[in-house]
Structure formats: structure tokens, C-alpha cells
Design a protein around this motif. Sequence first.
Motif, short mmCIF file in Angstrom:
data_model
loop_
_atom_site.label_atom_id
_atom_site.label_comp_id
_atom_site.label_asym_id
_atom_site.label_seq_id
_atom_site.Cartn_x
_atom_site.Cartn_y
_atom_site.Cartn_z
N TYR A 83 0.83 -1.20 0.00
CA TYR A 83 0.00 0.00 0.00
C TYR A 83 0.87 1.26 0.00
CZ TYR A 83 -3.07 3.68 1.68
OH TYR A 83 -3.73 4.86 1.82
N THR A 84 1.93 1.27 0.80
CA THR A 84 2.82 2.42 0.87
C THR A 84 3.53 2.64 -0.46
OG1 THR A 84 3.17 1.97 3.21
CG2 THR A 84 4.73 3.44 2.16
N THR A 85 3.97 1.57 -1.10
CA THR A 85 4.64 1.68 -2.39
C THR A 85 3.72 2.26 -3.45
OG1 THR A 85 6.02 -0.23 -1.84
CG2 THR A 85 5.91 0.38 -4.15
N VAL A 86 2.50 1.78 -3.50
CA VAL A 86 1.53 2.29 -4.47
C VAL A 86 1.20 3.75 -4.17
CG1 VAL A 86 -0.89 2.06 -5.20
CG2 VAL A 86 0.54 0.04 -5.02
N ARG A 87 1.06 4.10 -2.90
CA ARG A 87 0.73 5.48 -2.52
C ARG A 87 1.87 6.44 -2.86
NH1 ARG A 87 1.78 8.20 2.10
NH2 ARG A 87 2.50 6.30 3.08
N ILE A 88 3.12 6.01 -2.63
CA ILE A 88 4.27 6.90 -2.89
C ILE A 88 4.46 7.13 -4.38
CG2 ILE A 88 6.79 6.98 -2.79
CD1 ILE A 88 6.61 5.76 -0.03
N THR A 89 4.35 6.08 -5.17
CA THR A 89 4.62 6.21 -6.61
C THR A 89 3.44 6.78 -7.38
OG1 THR A 89 3.93 3.94 -7.01
CG2 THR A 89 6.29 4.35 -6.62
N GLY A 90 2.23 6.62 -6.87
CA GLY A 90 1.05 7.10 -7.57
C GLY A 90 0.53 6.13 -8.62
N LEU A 96 9.02 1.28 -10.66
CA LEU A 96 9.39 2.68 -10.47
C LEU A 96 10.35 2.84 -9.29
CD1 LEU A 96 6.20 4.84 -11.10
CD2 LEU A 96 8.39 4.96 -12.28
N MET A 97 10.08 2.11 -8.19
CA MET A 97 10.98 2.17 -7.03
C MET A 97 12.37 1.66 -7.43
SD MET A 97 9.36 3.21 -4.23
CE MET A 97 10.07 2.45 -2.82
N ASN A 98 12.41 0.58 -8.19
CA ASN A 98 13.69 0.02 -8.62
C ASN A 98 14.42 0.98 -9.56
OD1 ASN A 98 15.78 -1.78 -8.99
ND2 ASN A 98 14.70 -2.99 -10.52
N SER A 155 15.82 3.87 -7.51
CA SER A 155 17.00 3.54 -6.69
C SER A 155 18.24 3.29 -7.55
CB SER A 155 16.72 2.34 -5.80
OG SER A 155 16.51 1.19 -6.57
N ASN A 156 18.05 2.85 -8.79
CA ASN A 156 19.19 2.59 -9.67
C ASN A 156 19.57 3.81 -10.51
OD1 ASN A 156 19.56 -0.05 -8.85
ND2 ASN A 156 18.07 -0.84 -10.31
N GLY A 157 18.81 4.90 -10.40
CA GLY A 157 19.15 6.12 -11.11
C GLY A 157 18.71 6.16 -12.56
N PHE A 158 17.78 5.28 -12.96
CA PHE A 158 17.32 5.26 -14.34
C PHE A 158 16.32 6.38 -14.63
CE2 PHE A 158 18.18 0.49 -14.06
CZ PHE A 158 19.46 0.64 -14.56
N ILE A 159 15.67 6.90 -13.60
CA ILE A 159 14.73 8.00 -13.77
C ILE A 159 15.14 9.13 -12.83
CG2 ILE A 159 12.79 6.59 -14.55
CD1 ILE A 159 11.68 6.69 -11.72
N SER A 160 14.70 10.34 -13.15
CA SER A 160 15.13 11.49 -12.36
C SER A 160 14.35 11.64 -11.05
CB SER A 160 15.00 12.77 -13.19
OG SER A 160 13.65 12.95 -13.56
N GLU A 161 13.14 11.08 -10.99
CA GLU A 161 12.34 11.19 -9.77
C GLU A 161 12.88 10.24 -8.71
OE1 GLU A 161 9.00 10.07 -11.78
OE2 GLU A 161 8.80 11.95 -12.82
N SER A 162 12.73 10.65 -7.46
CA SER A 162 13.23 9.84 -6.36
C SER A 162 12.06 9.29 -5.54
CB SER A 162 14.14 10.69 -5.47
OG SER A 162 14.58 9.93 -4.38
N TYR A 163 11.95 7.98 -5.52
CA TYR A 163 10.92 7.32 -4.72
C TYR A 163 11.63 6.47 -3.67
CZ TYR A 163 7.90 8.34 -8.71
OH TYR A 163 7.20 8.96 -9.70
N THR A 164 11.36 6.75 -2.41
CA THR A 164 11.93 5.94 -1.33
C THR A 164 10.82 5.60 -0.34
OG1 THR A 164 12.52 7.92 -0.07
CG2 THR A 164 14.22 6.97 -1.48
#
Length: 186
Positions: free
Chosen positions: A75-82, A92-94, A97-106
Motif C-alpha cells: 500500500y505504501t509503495t503504491v501510494r508513494i509512486t502514484g 518505479l521504485m527500482n 534507486s538505480n538512477g534510471f529516472i530522475s524522480e526519487s521514490y523511497t
Amino acid sequence: LNIRNWGADLNEITYWVIVLGILEFILVSGFIRIMFKRQYHLRSSNSKILNIQKAHFKIGVLEVIQILFILIIMYTTVRITGEKDIFKAINLMNYSSNGFISESYTLPTYAKMMQTFNFGVGILGEYLFLRELIINKNFSKLLFIEIFLGFTSSLLNGSRGGVFFAIIAIIVFILLIQKTEGNFNF
């Protein structure tokens, strides 16, 4: 890391992360073995760390807690990423964390602590499952489920490193149990 067999082209950084992670595990295991060598006593096969037949309720409670934690993390992962799809949210989280996208999801700290708890209980479940399987020749369904709950919580942040670590831990536990029982010499 064969491209034909695995269908993935791992770059040099990923290769060194895997190799150095395995090396770190071996070094820490050796250090702990040297540190506790004098305190280590072989136990007979009839001594049990946990009597699985009497501990069904406790293991069941741990599994319910793990499932609850997994649902909270999802639930937290879905809420954070949208994202509405959990798999897209994990990707998206992966990627983040690997720097493939500019947005930061933690994940927040409480979710990371839940993941750590689930992973630790999964490692304990691995050891107890293998001990029960090798020594008592008994396949425990509860502990088998426990192992996969530990794997699941490792995959919820998109990282496969926790699963690799758990598989290496299974191999090490098999070797340790075999050595303790005197059936294997290494």
C-alpha cells in the motif's frame, strides 16, 4: 553471467556488486566462525532449537504479522509512486534507486523496518526449515511458506539482491547443518 542463458546484459558495476557481495558474505561468515570457535559446541541430533510440532501457533502468528507487513508495504509503495498497479510501482521504485529516472521514490523508515523484519524472519525460517528437513526428515509447510514470505518482502522494493542473499544463506545453512551433524566434511 551468461547473456544467452539469462537473457540479460549485466554491466560491469552489477557484476562487481554481485561478486563483492558474495565475498563480503564469505568474509563475515569466516570472521564469525573464528570469533565463536571456542564457544561452539557440537550438539547431538536430538537437541532441537525449536520444536516445530509445538510451535505451530507461534509460527502462524509470525506469518500473519509478515503478511500484514507485506500488505502495508505494498500500500505504501503504491501510494508513494502514484501507480495503481503494484508491479509498475515496484519497477518505479527500482528504477529510482538505480538512477534510471530522475524522480526519487523511497520508502519511509517504518516500511523499511517492516521489510527488514520480514527478511530476518525469513532467514530464521530458512534455517529452521532446513534443520527440520535434514535432521528430522520432516517437510514443514509452515516454514516453507515462511521462506517465501521472506523472499516476497525482498522483492517489494524491486531489488533482487535480498533474494540472492537468501539463496546463498540456504546453501550456507545446508553446509553448516551437515557439518554439525557430522555427515559432511568441508
